[in-house]
Design a protein around this motif. Structure first.
Motif, short mmCIF file in Angstrom:
data_model
loop_
_atom_site.label_atom_id
_atom_site.label_comp_id
_atom_site.label_asym_id
_atom_site.label_seq_id
_atom_site.Cartn_x
_atom_site.Cartn_y
_atom_site.Cartn_z
N GLN A 1 0.82 -1.21 0.00
CA GLN A 1 0.00 0.00 0.00
C GLN A 1 0.85 1.27 0.00
O GLN A 1 0.41 2.33 -0.43
N LYS A 2 2.09 1.15 0.46
CA LYS A 2 3.02 2.29 0.44
C LYS A 2 3.82 2.33 -0.86
O LYS A 2 4.67 3.21 -1.03
N GLY A 3 3.56 1.38 -1.74
CA GLY A 3 4.30 1.33 -3.00
C GLY A 3 5.67 0.71 -2.85
O GLY A 3 6.57 0.95 -3.66
N ILE A 4 5.87 -0.10 -1.80
CA ILE A 4 7.16 -0.73 -1.55
C ILE A 4 7.13 -2.17 -2.04
O ILE A 4 6.23 -2.94 -1.69
N PHE A 5 8.10 -2.53 -2.85
CA PHE A 5 8.19 -3.89 -3.38
C PHE A 5 9.56 -4.46 -3.06
O PHE A 5 10.58 -3.79 -3.23
N ASP A 6 9.58 -5.71 -2.59
CA ASP A 6 10.84 -6.38 -2.26
C ASP A 6 11.12 -7.46 -3.30
O ASP A 6 10.36 -8.41 -3.44
N VAL B 1 12.38 -1.56 -3.51
CA VAL B 1 12.23 -0.47 -4.48
C VAL B 1 10.89 0.19 -4.26
O VAL B 1 9.98 -0.41 -3.67
N LEU B 2 10.78 1.41 -4.70
CA LEU B 2 9.48 2.09 -4.71
C LEU B 2 8.84 1.87 -6.06
O LEU B 2 9.41 2.21 -7.10
N ASP B 3 7.67 1.25 -6.06
CA ASP B 3 6.96 0.94 -7.30
C ASP B 3 5.47 1.17 -7.09
O ASP B 3 4.80 0.36 -6.46
N PRO B 4 4.95 2.30 -7.58
CA PRO B 4 3.53 2.62 -7.37
C PRO B 4 2.58 1.54 -7.86
O PRO B 4 1.45 1.43 -7.37
#
Length: 290
Positions: free
Chosen positions: A212-217, A242-245
């Motif tokens: 929900q924060k746009g954070i992907f691991d 990474v930040l990924d909307p």
């Protein structure tokens, strides 16, 4: 004569392996790199609660692909110093660096290593700025500084103590968590399957909060890279965040969550506790309902 030659080759191989092992171990030359300037120009102040951990020597904890880890004397915090060994892993080739194709290889190797450090540093900045609580981060130092004025003492795996000028090295301070793998293994042995399921639900909820924060691991090895501290889940290794909307989209994050549940968690239970696999999946699969 043939035996002598074979013995000599064997000894040389052993020496080479030994030297390679020693050269990759913790020492100042393996954590020294040119730090980028602080673009914000505002020094990040170290909280007093963690500053005091440098009053006593740090003890060697272990190493990963990205960093050497040391634990504070009170066992509450981990200090990670970032490796620069990728830049040096082929340093023996520098002897032949004048050879054109080796020179080209070394340049490309250097560029790859620099990109790796940039990705790792960016990942820790993302974690600190957007999900500090779930990453257990108390402080990050990834830029040039002159305000810390702290020389840490750290004892390596051989018992040798090193003095580390913190202003000159990249490092982070993180809460010390217990890896999910060892936590689940212990609780399963104690027959606490209800607590095991609760832990896994908490981990999935942590991932959902990150989506929900746009954070992907990009690293799904959660049994090692996720842990618990004070009964709360945390990301022990954040080096591939990474930040990924796009991850805020249900289609995207449910597909990723499905991989985590079925390709990581279920597979681990099938190997280590098959009798509980079905029960665990019954607990976690409702999170996949669209």
């Amino acid at each position: 004569m043939k035996r002598f030659i074979l013995l000599a080759i064997f000894i040389l191989i052993c020496l080479g392996v030994g030297l390679q092992y020693y050269s990759s171990q913790f020492k100042l030359s393996n954590i020294s790199q040119a730090l980028p300037p602080n673009q914000a120009q505002t020094p990040l102040l170290m909280p007093s609660e963690v500053k005091s951990i440098f009053d006593r020597p740090l003890s060697y904890l272990g190493e990963g692909n990205q960093a050497f880890a040391f634990v504070s004397s009170d066992e509450k915090f981990v200090v990670k110093f970032f490796k620069n060994t990728p830049l040096k892993s082929n340093s023996w080739l520098e002897i032949f660096s004048s050879v054109p194709f080796i020179e080209t290889y070394l340049k490309k190797h250097q560029q790859r290593a620099n990109r790796k450090f940039e990705r790792v540093f960016n990942a820790y900045e993302i974690a600190y700025a957007h999900d500090r609580q779930h990453c257990g981060l108390k402080y990050i130092h990834l830029y040039q500084s002159g305000n810390l004025k702290i020389v840490a003492q750290a004892t390596d795996t051989f018992g040798i103590q090193h003095s580390i000028d913190l202003d000159k090295h990249a490092f982070i301070i993180q809460k010390k968590g217990e890896p999910l793998k060892s936590l689940l293994t212990r609780e399963l042995k104690e027959g606490k399957i209800g607590l095991v399921k609760l832990r896994l639900q908490q981990v999935i909820e942590m991932y959902l909060d990150g989506y929900q924060k746009g954070i992907f691991d990009h690293d799904h090895n959660l049994m090692v890279n996720v842990g618990f501290v004070d009964d709360c889940p945390m990301r022990i290794d954040v080096g591939k965040l990474v930040l990924d909307p796009s991850t805020t989209s249900k289609d995207v994050y449910l597909a990723d969550l499905d991989k985590i549940i079925h390709q990581r968690i279920a597979k681990w239970f099938k190997r280590h506790s098959p009798e509980h696999t079905h029960e665990v999946l019954q607990t976690l699969e409702p999170f996949l309902v669209y």
